[in-house]
Design a protein around this motif. Structure first.
Motif, PDB file in Angstrom:
ATOM      1  N   THR A 281       0.828  -1.215   0.000  1.00  0.00           N
ATOM      2  CA  THR A 281       0.000   0.000   0.000  1.00  0.00           C
ATOM      3  C   THR A 281       0.855   1.255   0.000  1.00  0.00           C
ATOM      4  N   ILE A 282       0.417   2.234  -0.792  1.00  0.00           N
ATOM      5  CA  ILE A 282       1.072   3.539  -0.820  1.00  0.00           C
ATOM      6  C   ILE A 282       0.152   4.523  -0.097  1.00  0.00           C
ATOM      7  N   TYR A 283       0.689   5.198   0.905  1.00  0.00           N
ATOM      8  CA  TYR A 283      -0.065   6.191   1.676  1.00  0.00           C
ATOM      9  C   TYR A 283       0.416   7.578   1.304  1.00  0.00           C
ATOM     10  N   HIS A 284      -0.524   8.485   1.182  1.00  0.00           N
ATOM     11  CA  HIS A 284      -0.175   9.886   0.978  1.00  0.00           C
ATOM     12  C   HIS A 284      -0.878  10.704   2.057  1.00  0.00           C
ATOM     13  N   VAL A 285      -0.122  11.584   2.714  1.00  0.00           N
ATOM     14  CA  VAL A 285      -0.682  12.356   3.826  1.00  0.00           C
ATOM     15  C   VAL A 285      -1.337  13.620   3.260  1.00  0.00           C
ATOM     16  N   ILE A 286      -2.649  13.615   3.185  1.00  0.00           N
ATOM     17  CA  ILE A 286      -3.364  14.804   2.697  1.00  0.00           C
ATOM     18  C   ILE A 286      -3.291  15.899   3.752  1.00  0.00           C
ATOM     19  N   LYS A 287      -3.360  15.479   5.008  1.00  0.00           N
ATOM     20  CA  LYS A 287      -3.484  16.462   6.086  1.00  0.00           C
ATOM     21  C   LYS A 287      -2.902  15.870   7.360  1.00  0.00           C
ATOM     22  N   GLY A 288      -2.242  16.704   8.162  1.00  0.00           N
ATOM     23  CA  GLY A 288      -1.841  16.295   9.504  1.00  0.00           C
ATOM     24  C   GLY A 288      -0.390  15.878   9.620  1.00  0.00           C
ATOM     25  N   LYS A 289      -0.014  15.591  10.883  1.00  0.00           N
ATOM     26  CA  LYS A 289       1.328  15.042  11.102  1.00  0.00           C
ATOM     27  C   LYS A 289       1.286  13.972  12.178  1.00  0.00           C
ATOM     28  N   GLY A 290       2.282  13.103  12.130  1.00  0.00           N
ATOM     29  CA  GLY A 290       2.311  11.984  13.067  1.00  0.00           C
ATOM     30  C   GLY A 290       3.372  10.988  12.651  1.00  0.00           C
TER      31      GLY A 290
END
Ligand code: 1HN
Length: 380
Positions: A281-290
């Motif tokens: 799976t490829i994740y892209h962070v649209i919003k936020g941090k962590g």
């Protein structure tokens, strides 16, 4: 001297036998790596702050006519080919400047866009323009003519996801350039949103016997509103937070035949439980941090970063502020052929033991097979 190998015969007889098999392009199955072969995809993260200036450099230095698509690929260092993010998928960043057109072509690979910054650009698919805004999920189904243009006054950048390595593995890759820069516009702008964007309302008179969704743009504003409304009622999945799949409104199946695509909302402070599943799976962070913990390593992410969780790797997420992920994987394929498998971590209340932080891998002097400079490949 001949060595007795037991019932199998003399060693030199065996050598001779192996040589005879080799001479006819054969191999004893027991001589091969066989089913012990491990996956090559590494968990990895690409920071947007590293790529953004390079995208603007590419825009200044590489004319769009030359590149056809002005794209920087995020290349997984575990995979020896020079361009893929997982064994089956590509993850790229594309930039288009005001006034530019990325000419029309089509291919048997499917593509998706997740818009990162800018407004005013569109993707035209089979003669319909879809204007794109940050967070929008835009589909380019396989074998549809598509070009991109920027009618606005800002650069636009988006994430491209494609299934090219999967299609190439099946040797079913076809590619064609259209005879003009742009395919003629035959439909009103954003027509697919008006026809198919009504949520659970499906037009009864339309026959759409295709493997992919007819909806070309899943607007972010609507997705976010839906996620927030759900969050008022439920915690959602223990592993993914409030997570929804982008579906084909005509069938309820995946938006694209080969790629399953999702949006997930995590409340500030949420710490999901670990699980692992097939389907890299490829994740892209649209919003936020962590941060996410992948097979025991901590991967810190910020807005607009992209990271990979390979197949069958433990992963859990920790949102330090409200976070929204876009993610895509080959699970549309994997599920349809009975290869999907999932397991929740039971021990330690579902949390992995932390073994360290992700460190970017050193870049080899000159990666094998990668040319420092080259013209785009000629195609038949
Ligand atoms: C493609 O068609 C696009 O249309 C972007 O924007 C990236 C990477 C490999 C093959 C085709 C596009 C691509 C691509």
């Amino acid at each position: 001297m001949a060595t007795d190998t037991g019932p199998g015969g003399k060693m030199e007889d065996l050598d001779l036998f192996y040589e005879q098999v080799k001479q006819v392009h054969g191999r004893g199955l027991w001589q091969t790596e066989g089913t012990a072969k491990k996956t090559a995809t590494l968990p990895y993260i690409w920071k947007y702050q590293d790529f953004r200036p390079l995208l603007f450099k590419a825009a200044a230095m590489v004319p769009i006519e030359l590149a056809e698509r002005r794209v920087l690929v995020m290349a997984n260092p575990g995979i020896t080919s020079d361009w893929q993010a997982t064994s089956t998928l590509l993850a790229n960043l594309q930039i288009i400047l005001p006034g530019e057109v990325a000419r029309s072509h089509r291919h048997s690979a499917s593509a998706l866009r997740l818009v990162i910054e800018g407004t005013g650009a569109y993707t035209a698919v089979d003669g319909e323009k879809s204007f794109m805004e940050p967070g929008d999920f835009v589909t380019t189904p396989n074998w549809t003519w598509h070009d991109h243009g920027n009618d606005g006054d800002q650069a636009m950048i988006w994430l491209d996801g494609l299934d090219v390595p999967l299609v190439q593995a099946t040797e079913a890759m076809f590619y064609e350039v259209y005879g003009a820069e742009q395919y003629p516009i035959v439909n009103p702008d954003d027509m697919s949103i008006r026809l198919y964007g009504g949520g659970a309302l499906k037009p009864t008179w339309v026959k759409h016997n295709q493997y992919f969704s007819p909806l070309l743009n899943y607007k972010f504003a609507k997705t976010y509103e839906t996620l927030k409304a759900m969050a008022e009622q439920t915690d959602g999945s223990p592993h993914d937070g409030i997570s929804v799949e982008y579906t084909n409104p005509m069938t309820g199946g995946p938006a694209l035949a080969t790629m399953s695509c999702f949006a997930s909302l995590m409340a500030p402070g949420l710490h999901t439980k670990a699980h692992r599943h097939t389907g890299g799976t490829i994740y892209h962070v649209i919003k936020g941090k962590g941060h996410s913990v992948i097979n025991g390593k901590v991967f810190r992410w910020d807005e607009k970063d992209t990271f990979v969780v390979p197949s069958w790797h433990w992963h859990e997420h920790h949102a330090e502020s409200e976070a929204v992920f876009f993610s895509y994987s080959d699970s549309a394929v994997i599920t349809s052929v009975g290869l999907y498998r999932e397991e929740a971590l039971e021990e330690n209340n579902g949390h992995q033991k932390i073994e360290g932080n992700f460190e970017p891998l050193p870049v080899p002097e000159r990666a094998a097979g990668v040319q420092q400079r080259r013209e785009p490949p000629k195609r038949d």
